[in-house]
Design an enzyme around this catalytic site. Structure first.
Site, PDB file in Angstrom:
ATOM      1  CB  THR A  44      -2.406   9.148  -1.782  1.00 22.22           C
ATOM      2  OG1 THR A  44      -2.448   7.938  -2.534  1.00 22.22           O
ATOM      3  CG2 THR A  44      -0.963   9.629  -1.684  1.00 22.22           C
ATOM      4  CG  ASN A  45      -2.568   4.097   0.280  1.00 26.78           C
ATOM      5  OD1 ASN A  45      -1.968   3.383  -0.519  1.00 26.78           O
ATOM      6  ND2 ASN A  45      -3.887   4.258   0.226  1.00 26.78           N
ATOM      7  NE  ARG A  46       5.589   3.368   2.363  1.00 30.76           N
ATOM      8  CZ  ARG A  46       6.314   2.634   3.178  1.00 30.76           C
ATOM      9  NH1 ARG A  46       6.115   2.711   4.472  1.00 30.76           N
ATOM     10  NH2 ARG A  46       7.231   1.816   2.712  1.00 30.76           N
TER      11      ARG A  46
END
Ligand code: CTP
Length: 227
Positions: free
Chosen positions: A29-31
């Site tokens: 995933t990412n921020r």
């Protein structure tokens, strides 16, 4: 301009990260916090648009008067987006993961399965590009397609290039770093349209959303006046 200038129009907003499984307990995933996308969905609804928000996993509450559809992966997000076309306005704010595991494991990957060095090689394949897909000219294409370009360097040049590459109408250039963009209250953006490159002052994500909504309303008002 009336206080609800988008009454009668439909809008689609993508927001948040996507989440791509590696196995049942691990994912890529990412921020992205989803804040900017949720603020845009809220501002469009406040301006009278009928809004569907298609969101990756975030911890934010659903905005008022918005239909919220929760998804996990980029492929799910594309399916949900295309199911809601045609619409008048599409704003793609989601930080869609560009890659997913080609073959997510159905059971937890155990260390004993790995070689003597314990290294794990993941085979990643590209995800669909949602913004590019919906920007292709077709009867289902939204009348105004807006993307958000997350850039760490050469922000405006990269975003202008991205606007052309993706075929969207407007691109909001967004500087991201450890301290800017993701997970922050404020945002510094430049709006790139075919006519102009417009740098906005650093402001809250809610104010960015309201300003973008004003620009969208002005665009449709102008379009109406010339049709
Ligand atoms: N986007 C999308 N689907 C993808 C990747 C991106 O819809 N698979 C959309 C984002 O929602 C955003 C825009 O494309 O509106 C730009 O996203 P960004 O992450 O900045 O660009 P990428 O296309 O991923 O390019 P790069 O990672 O090379 O900067």
């Amino acid at each position: 301009m009336t206080s609800r200038p988008l009454t009668g129009l439909t809008a689609l907003v993508t927001a948040g990260p996507t989440c791509e499984p590696i196995d049942p307990v691990r994912f890529i995933t990412n921020r992205s916090s989803g804040r900017q996308g949720y603020a845009i969905a809220q501002a469009l609804a406040d301006a009278g648009a009928r809004v569907t928000l298609i969101s990756g996993p975030v911890t934010l509450p659903a905005p008022d008067m918005v239909t919220l559809i929760r998804v996990q992966t980029a492929e799910d997000m594309l399916t949900a987006v295309t199911a809601h076309l045609p619409c008048d306005i599409a704003v793609c704010v989601a930080a869609v993961g560009d890659f997913r595991a080609a073959h997510p494991a159905t059971q937890k990957i155990k260390r004993e399965q790995l070689g003597p060095e314990g290294a794990l090689t993941l085979h990643l394949v590209p995800n669909p590009d949602i913004l590019k897909t919906i920007s292709v000219p077709s009867p289902a294409r939204p009348r105004l397609v807006i993307g958000f370009a997350a850039e760490t360097q050469n922000v405006e040049d990269n975003a202008a290039h991205k606007r052309l590459k993706k075929g969207c109408d407007w691109m909001v250039a967004n500087k991201v770093s450890e301290h800017e963009g993701f997970e922050q209250e404020n945002n510094t953006v430049t709006l790139i349209t075919p006519e102009q490159t417009d740098r906005w002052n650093t402001q809250s994500k809610i104010d960015v959303a309201r300003e973008l909504t004003r620009r969208i309303a002005a665009h449709f008002k102008k379009e109406e006046a010339t049709s």
